[in-house]
Enzyme design. Structure first.
Site, PDB file in Angstrom:
ATOM      1  N   SER A 175       0.798  -1.225   0.000  1.00 50.84           N
ATOM      2  CA  SER A 175       0.000   0.000   0.000  1.00 50.84           C
ATOM      3  C   SER A 175       0.827   1.269   0.000  1.00 50.84           C
ATOM      4  O   SER A 175       0.382   2.291  -0.513  1.00 50.84           O
ATOM      5  CB  SER A 175      -0.948  -0.010   1.203  1.00 50.84           C
ATOM      6  OG  SER A 175      -0.225  -0.130   2.406  1.00 50.84           O
ATOM      7  N   HIS A 203      -5.390  -3.055  -2.861  1.00 52.35           N
ATOM      8  CA  HIS A 203      -5.036  -2.100  -3.918  1.00 52.35           C
ATOM      9  C   HIS A 203      -5.034  -2.711  -5.307  1.00 52.35           C
ATOM     10  O   HIS A 203      -5.036  -1.982  -6.301  1.00 52.35           O
ATOM     11  CB  HIS A 203      -3.677  -1.467  -3.618  1.00 52.35           C
ATOM     12  CG  HIS A 203      -3.712  -0.592  -2.414  1.00 52.35           C
ATOM     13  ND1 HIS A 203      -4.115   0.716  -2.457  1.00 52.35           N
ATOM     14  CD2 HIS A 203      -3.453  -0.866  -1.105  1.00 52.35           C
ATOM     15  CE1 HIS A 203      -4.085   1.224  -1.238  1.00 52.35           C
ATOM     16  NE2 HIS A 203      -3.693   0.283  -0.402  1.00 52.35           N
ATOM     17  N   LYS A 234     -11.319   1.045  -2.238  1.00 52.63           N
ATOM     18  CA  LYS A 234     -10.305   1.715  -3.051  1.00 52.63           C
ATOM     19  C   LYS A 234     -10.818   1.837  -4.488  1.00 52.63           C
ATOM     20  O   LYS A 234     -11.648   2.700  -4.746  1.00 52.63           O
ATOM     21  CB  LYS A 234      -8.977   1.013  -2.876  1.00 52.63           C
ATOM     22  CG  LYS A 234      -8.375   1.502  -1.562  1.00 52.63           C
ATOM     23  CD  LYS A 234      -7.678   0.559  -0.699  1.00 52.63           C
ATOM     24  CE  LYS A 234      -7.370   1.231   0.632  1.00 52.63           C
ATOM     25  NZ  LYS A 234      -6.918   0.325   1.645  1.00 52.63           N
TER      26      LYS A 234
HETATM   27  C1  LIG Z   1      -6.770   0.261   3.043  1.00 45.93           C
HETATM   28  C2  LIG Z   1      -6.201  -1.065   3.361  1.00 45.93           C
HETATM   29  C3  LIG Z   1      -6.836  -1.920   4.264  1.00 45.93           C
HETATM   30  C4  LIG Z   1      -7.993  -1.478   5.105  1.00 45.93           C
HETATM   31  O1  LIG Z   1      -9.141  -1.415   4.361  1.00 45.93           O
HETATM   32  P1  LIG Z   1     -10.336  -0.461   4.841  1.00 45.93           P
HETATM   33  O2  LIG Z   1     -11.466  -0.902   4.009  1.00 45.93           O
HETATM   34  O3  LIG Z   1      -9.889   0.937   4.551  1.00 45.93           O
HETATM   35  O4  LIG Z   1     -10.529  -0.708   6.289  1.00 45.93           O
HETATM   36  C5  LIG Z   1      -6.329  -3.187   4.411  1.00 45.93           C
HETATM   37  N1  LIG Z   1      -5.230  -3.582   3.742  1.00 45.93           N
HETATM   38  C6  LIG Z   1      -4.579  -2.771   2.894  1.00 45.93           C
HETATM   39  C7  LIG Z   1      -3.377  -3.271   2.186  1.00 45.93           C
HETATM   40  C8  LIG Z   1      -5.041  -1.484   2.683  1.00 45.93           C
HETATM   41  O5  LIG Z   1      -4.372  -0.664   1.886  1.00 45.93           O
END
Ligand SMILES: *Cc1c(COP(=O)(O)O)cnc(C)c1O
Length: 386
Positions: A175, A203, A234
């Site tokens: 991320s 992602h 995302k």
């Molecule tokens: C954003 C993210 C999460 C968390 O997801 P949310 O839906 O925002 O709680 C988990 N793992 C990764 C790699 C992320 O980038």
């Protein structure tokens, strides 16, 4: 005590605060009454503001209300949840899927259902915090392997007693760095050493692979890694997360996963939005192509300016500057030139690797990117980053 703690953080340039963006998460946003180019959203495909996606959320909210009323197992399972889980399983090519209110919840919930005390988890050093928290909650022993280092992973696998239940945990796209886990090699090691694999495709979902199914499609391991998670928050422009896998695994989660059971079902509108987003992804592959063209334009421009790009293979393009103070100054300089991309500092990233994490979306125009590159040139030169 609180003030003292905050003061100390501030002295270390690690204090954080909230900034309100006064408009929808588009390629440009309003910040402090100014229109700025946004280069930090994970809304990669621009679907959070896509008319079909917004309309689906509104229509579903009108029909089913703003809240689900209870947990999924009591009376909170509504048609939008069921439809989303069906469409997700079709998209992922798995028997079934299960949705969660957040990716954070999915990760802290699912990992403890896979193994517990007496088990061993081998996690990439740059795994997302929610994965690490899930590993800790499980009670299993957690060992961390060097980032994407398959030799190190293999040494740790070879060293354990073969009777120890073992789980390998990794992000698909990392991320904060934007590089991709070597999932084919991880699958090979998992097969050789009889370990399970849990991939977080927050992602990759919607953007990687020939049809946008994610990092498992990209690495051609969908048949070798039987379940994984990803988020709806995302590229899918909504909120929540999913786990895709076999019917038995999903039923097992419904019966054991505390972060699924003991929380209110996500709002029907956000489920309907994610379903609509999946439809757009299927019907409009040009949107994904545009994202990658934009990504290449920004990456090429950055390299021409003399920025050292790391191993990023995705729309996440980190600019490493080291000290948190430097990252804050670069973010401030970028903002003064009309680009919003805040500093990412420890503990989100390892010590001495503070950075500006740039992300690009399908909705940015070539003009946005070129204006942003001019800002990146001026700010980078002022602060001697380039
Ligand atoms: C954003 C993210 C999460 C968390 O997801 P949310 O839906 O925002 O709680 C988990 N793992 C990764 C790699 C992320 O980038």
């Amino acid at each position: 005590m609180f003030e003292q703690y905050l003061h100390k953080l501030d002295e270390q340039h690690l204090l954080r605060g909230l900034r309100t963006i006064a408009s929808a998460t588009g390629p440009t946003v309003t910040l402090d009454n100014r229109l700025v180019i946004l280069l930090s959203s994970n809304n990669y495909l621009g679907l959070a503001t896509h008319p079909d996606v917004v309309e689906a959320a509104v229509a579903s909210t009108r029909l089913f209300g703003t809240g689900s009323g209870s947990s999924r197992l009591v009376c909170g399972s509504l048609p939008p949840h069921e439809e989303l889980e069906t469409v997700l399983a079709q998209f992922k090519g798995t028997e079934a899927s299960l949705t969660f209110a957040a990716g954070y919840l999915a990760n802290i919930g699912v990992i403890p259902t896979l193994l517990g005390k007496g088990g061993l988890i081998l996690a990439d050093r740059l795994c997302h915090a929610s994965l690490i928290d899930g590993c800790r909650l499980s009670g299993a022993t957690l060992r961390v392997y060097h980032h994407r280092d398959m030799n190190h992973l293999e040494r740790l696998l070879a060293r354990r007693s073969s009777a120890t239940p073992t789980l390998i945990v990794t992000d698909g796209i990392f991320s904060m760095d934007g590089d991709i886990a070597p999932l084919a090699d991880i699958a090979t090691l998992a097969e050789r050493y009889e370990a399970a694999v849990f991939v977080d495709d927050a992602h990759g979902t919607g953007i990687l692979g020939r049809t946008g199914r994610g990092s498992l499609e990209h690495c051609a391991v969908e048949s070798r890694i039987p379940y994984h998670m990803g988020t709806l928050s995302k590229a899918l422009g909504s909120v929540g997360a999913y786990v895709a896998g076999s019917r038995a695994f999903i039923a097992y989660l419904v019966n054991t996963c505390r972060a699924f059971i003991y929380t209110t079902a996500p709002p029907p509108g956000s489920a309907a939005a994610a379903t609509a987003a999946l439809r757009v992804i299927r019907q409009d592959p040009e949107r994904r192509a545009r994202l990658w063209r934009n990504r290449d334009r920004l990456a090429q421009g950055l390299m021409q300016l003399g920025y050292q790009l790391t191993a990023s293979e995705s729309p996440i393009l980190p600019i490493h500057v080291g000290h948190p103070d430097r990252a804050l100054n670069l973010a401030q300089a970028l903002l003064s030139h009309g680009v919003y991309a805040p500093a990412i500092r420890p503990p989100t990233v390892p010590p001495a690797t503070s950075r500006i994490r740039l992300t690009i979306t399908a909705d940015h125009t070539a003009d946005h990117i070129d204006v942003a590159l001019t800002a990146l040139k001026r700010a980078g030169q002022t602060l001697r980053v380039i």
